[in-house]
Design an enzyme around this catalytic site. Sequence first.
Site, mmCIF file in Angstrom:
data_model
loop_
_atom_site.group_PDB
_atom_site.id
_atom_site.type_symbol
_atom_site.label_atom_id
_atom_site.label_comp_id
_atom_site.label_asym_id
_atom_site.label_seq_id
_atom_site.Cartn_x
_atom_site.Cartn_y
_atom_site.Cartn_z
ATOM 1 N N ASP A 1 -11.559 3.181 -11.581
ATOM 2 C CA ASP A 1 -11.397 2.178 -10.525
ATOM 3 C C ASP A 1 -12.679 1.532 -9.992
ATOM 4 O O ASP A 1 -12.936 0.346 -10.166
ATOM 5 C CB ASP A 1 -10.578 2.760 -9.353
ATOM 6 C CG ASP A 1 -11.024 4.169 -8.903
ATOM 7 O OD1 ASP A 1 -12.008 4.679 -9.458
ATOM 8 O OD2 ASP A 1 -10.399 4.734 -7.990
ATOM 9 N N GLU B 1 1.195 9.975 -5.227
ATOM 10 C CA GLU B 1 -0.035 10.008 -6.026
ATOM 11 C C GLU B 1 0.174 9.413 -7.413
ATOM 12 O O GLU B 1 -0.732 8.830 -7.985
ATOM 13 C CB GLU B 1 -0.569 11.437 -6.149
ATOM 14 C CG GLU B 1 -1.418 11.881 -4.979
ATOM 15 C CD GLU B 1 -2.731 11.117 -4.825
ATOM 16 O OE1 GLU B 1 -2.701 9.963 -4.358
ATOM 17 O OE2 GLU B 1 -3.792 11.662 -5.162
ATOM 18 N N GLU C 1 -6.037 2.726 -0.077
ATOM 19 C CA GLU C 1 -6.167 1.600 -1.009
ATOM 20 C C GLU C 1 -5.152 0.490 -0.769
ATOM 21 O O GLU C 1 -5.463 -0.697 -0.889
ATOM 22 C CB GLU C 1 -6.060 2.082 -2.468
ATOM 23 C CG GLU C 1 -7.299 2.754 -3.017
ATOM 24 C CD GLU C 1 -7.478 4.189 -2.532
ATOM 25 O OE1 GLU C 1 -6.594 4.685 -1.804
ATOM 26 O OE2 GLU C 1 -8.484 4.817 -2.887
HETATM 27 C C1 DMJ Z 1 -12.049 6.866 -1.407
HETATM 28 O O1 DMJ Z 1 -12.900 7.934 -1.201
HETATM 29 C C2 DMJ Z 1 -12.749 5.785 -2.149
HETATM 30 O O2 DMJ Z 1 -12.075 4.610 -1.915
HETATM 31 C C3 DMJ Z 1 -12.857 6.049 -3.622
HETATM 32 O O3 DMJ Z 1 -13.376 4.978 -4.351
HETATM 33 C C4 DMJ Z 1 -11.553 6.455 -4.247
HETATM 34 N N1 DMJ Z 1 -10.552 6.619 -3.293
HETATM 35 C C5 DMJ Z 1 -10.820 7.359 -2.117
HETATM 36 C C6 DMJ Z 1 -9.637 7.316 -1.189
HETATM 37 O O4 DMJ Z 1 -8.436 7.317 -1.833
#
Ligand code: DMJ
Length: 928
Positions: free
Chosen positions: A294, A388, A406
Amino acid sequence: MSEAGGGRGCGSSVPQRAPWSLVAATAAFCLVSATSVWTAGAAPMSREERQKLGNQVLEMFDHAYGNYMEHAYPADELMPLTCRGRVRGQEPSRGDVDDALGKFSLTLIDSLDTLVVLNKTKEFEDAVRKVLRDVNLDNDVVVSVFETNIRVLGGLLGGHSLAIMLKEKGEYMQWYNDELLQMAKQLGYKLLPAFNTTSGLPYPRINLKFGIRKPEARTGTETDTCTACAGTLILEFAALSRFTGATIFEEYARKALDFLWEKRQRSSNLVGVTINIHTGDWVRKDSGVGAGIDSYYEYLLKAYVLLGDDSFLERFNTHYDAIMRYISQPPLLLDVHIHKPMLNARTWMDALLAFFPGLQVLKGDIRPAIETHEMLYQVIKKHNFLPEAFTTDFRVHWAQHPLRPEFAESTYFLYKATGDPYYLEVGKTLIENLNKYARVPCGFAAMKDVRTGSHEDRMDSFFLAEMFKYLYLLFADKEDIIFDIEDYIFTTEAHLLPLWLSTTNQSISKKNTTSEYTELDDSNFDWTCPNTQILFPNDPLYAQSIREPLKNVVDKSCPRGIIRVEESFRSGAKPPLRARDFMATNPEHLEILKKMGAASSIDAEDGLRFMQEMIELSSQQQKEQQLPPRAVQIVSHPFFGRVVLTAGPAQFGLDLSKHKETRGFVASSKPYNGCSELTNPEAVMGKIALIQRGQCMFAEKARNIQNAGAIGGIVIDDNEGSSSDTAPLFQMAGDGKDTDDIKIPMLFLFSKEGSIILDAIREYEEVEVLLSDKAKDRAAILKGKMIPSYIINSNPEMENEEQPSSENDSQSAEQITSSSQEVDLVDQESPEESSLNSQPESLSPADMDNAASVSPSEQISNPMENHETTSLDGECTDFDNQLQEQSETEEDSNPNVSWDKKVQPIDSILADWNEDIEAFEMMEKDEL
Ligand code: DMJ
């Protein structure tokens, strides 16, 4: 900034100067134009209502932050159910999740810049003082480099950015002298040894005190890291370099990014999920936009915005094209193989990908952002939160939800881009659900299972860093925030870095740009003057028209049809037929098939690819069909069906998918491995026997417990720590002989799931389970159960009576209804509200009549319980509908049935309600 136009037009003059203005200014421009043209669609939300919601967000933040500070600080995180701090080493290890905890008051640091965004300047000043006074970055703890970077380094830098902004304003933080920045620099140096690899990719973990190499470090043996872990450093590291002038941080982060870029799969332009940090080989070759990858993509685009290096935009665009070609299957985003990108690698999506629509907004590609966001929202509406992981037909795959931000992030960015009040309503729903289902007296608790509403004793720091920021900003007007948010960029943890960094200490990027600079062609700027400019003035219902076909996508669970419609709708031209979309009943598909290989070389190529995809898909599907999971549901007190364990089936014995479920109390067999005649047949007779895996064939175990009179068997894995979360389920095979003699159902549980039953036996002795192909709704489980005597005895009105008599039915019903109201309130409202409202109102006889005639499913007061039967296997059924259909059919078939006949006996209602109340009370007690 206000110039319109497509392609390079709006950005052609920009790259040589501060390049962030290209993207950031465009995004800002979109907002202005979109909001000003908004004339139709969802009803606009009044300023008053937005303010009310903003205040609600502030109150929720106070509840979360206040409880952390009161009950957990200086620990890293709050455990909201037990109302104490989570200190690493003092709680049972949760594996990798704990690597975020470095005994550095994580939640406080992660919350710093949220305090300023939420206008809590005084509290910010206090919090900074606490960080400077209390936080130690030199602990002997092994932490994740990625998490420490995004949460702690990012938190310190975000705090510093806003501290200097406030200082400059002249009121707050006048004493501040870059102390947070000094801490950030100290932490930066602590992380640098992780980059000591030949590739330049960092080790995934580091000991804050001893680094990597020292024997005391207890780390440094890892060979792999995730792509996001290695590719999500540039914003924080570059900011640190530019703030301090110490170039080394930006150099290291750039080197890691350069290496990942070199290693991309050259024909698909995709990257895998994990990579070997020494050899650069892809370890996991699946590729998506969610977990593991991501923020690598996010940081390429945002590095371009912040640093103005065109090579980052070029890389992002190359990847983005590949994502849209292979992974994006609107409204879905599905993982594929990097070498065979036309083949899906999974049939499910993870919750982390919910950030992607937000990134698409920044890119300027609004349409697919609206589509994916809408699909996600439909999933949320079904389960109250985003599980999830969920399947392509929107069933729950992994049921937890750790209050991830998110989706709120994407909602905020979509609102900014479209100005569509629909997204305000979405935000309102998020707020409501958090208060209804996640709020507990001591904070907000992660959901253990979105289907049941059970909680986990966990409130991650990102909940404060991100969720409240995005929700507050969603409803805020410019004047509600004490600084201009558009002068900053959000890191992946929503920390704020000032865009002016792009023009500070630029020498670093000049010196270290490894990729050759070439003038970018126009296509790189295709979407950077977003389509909102062009689309909204002509069609104010544009966003709504994109959402409309997706409105029922989850309920109808028919994503494939949607994909086809959407694809052709989008391009005008017919897309090639993909194996995964092929339906033998579709005449159009048969026609295309006929043409393949006949008409042109393109058709022939399509034909070949189709055949290959078909072969691979069918073997993939065969594998999946071999693994239909089963459910072991604990139905006895105090679980009452809330605990559902994922189990593997057997190739022999009663097939639970064809037969009714088997329900019974459990008993351990002796010997525990079940490999010889049982020595405790009296204990397992009529029960479901527990047997340990190993030492003989599964079928032999089944025969031995069957001979002892067991009605079913659960084999528990002997491999300690195994779990269905991490290991693939399998079917228990027969012994090569005829197994028709085995009549009882047999299921397999991995060790973690098995130990839940074993623990339950230790605690409650009598544990009853249901073996089935899918978990049953709690209404079905409780239906027809006798009222437990301890409930009758504890009720003075019923003393000396076996069952309530009809004379005092009305009294009992009144009491019960009152109690059920209390349960309702506890479950659905904030604790404060619930205590205010706990005075039961008496019911009229008419109300009581209604109460007595409700169906069993309606008697369960928790709205979370009734949404669906299960998510484990088979079609996505809706229990409410099933029940309704069932009762409609019954009614239809016998029109003479009177209401009176359908009224459930009061004793059974009593039993159901009381058990439910008991269950809730026990759960609350257990949790707290
Ligand atoms: C956060 O710590 C950050 O956004 C990270 O990039 C991935 N996601 C978590 C929260 O879900």
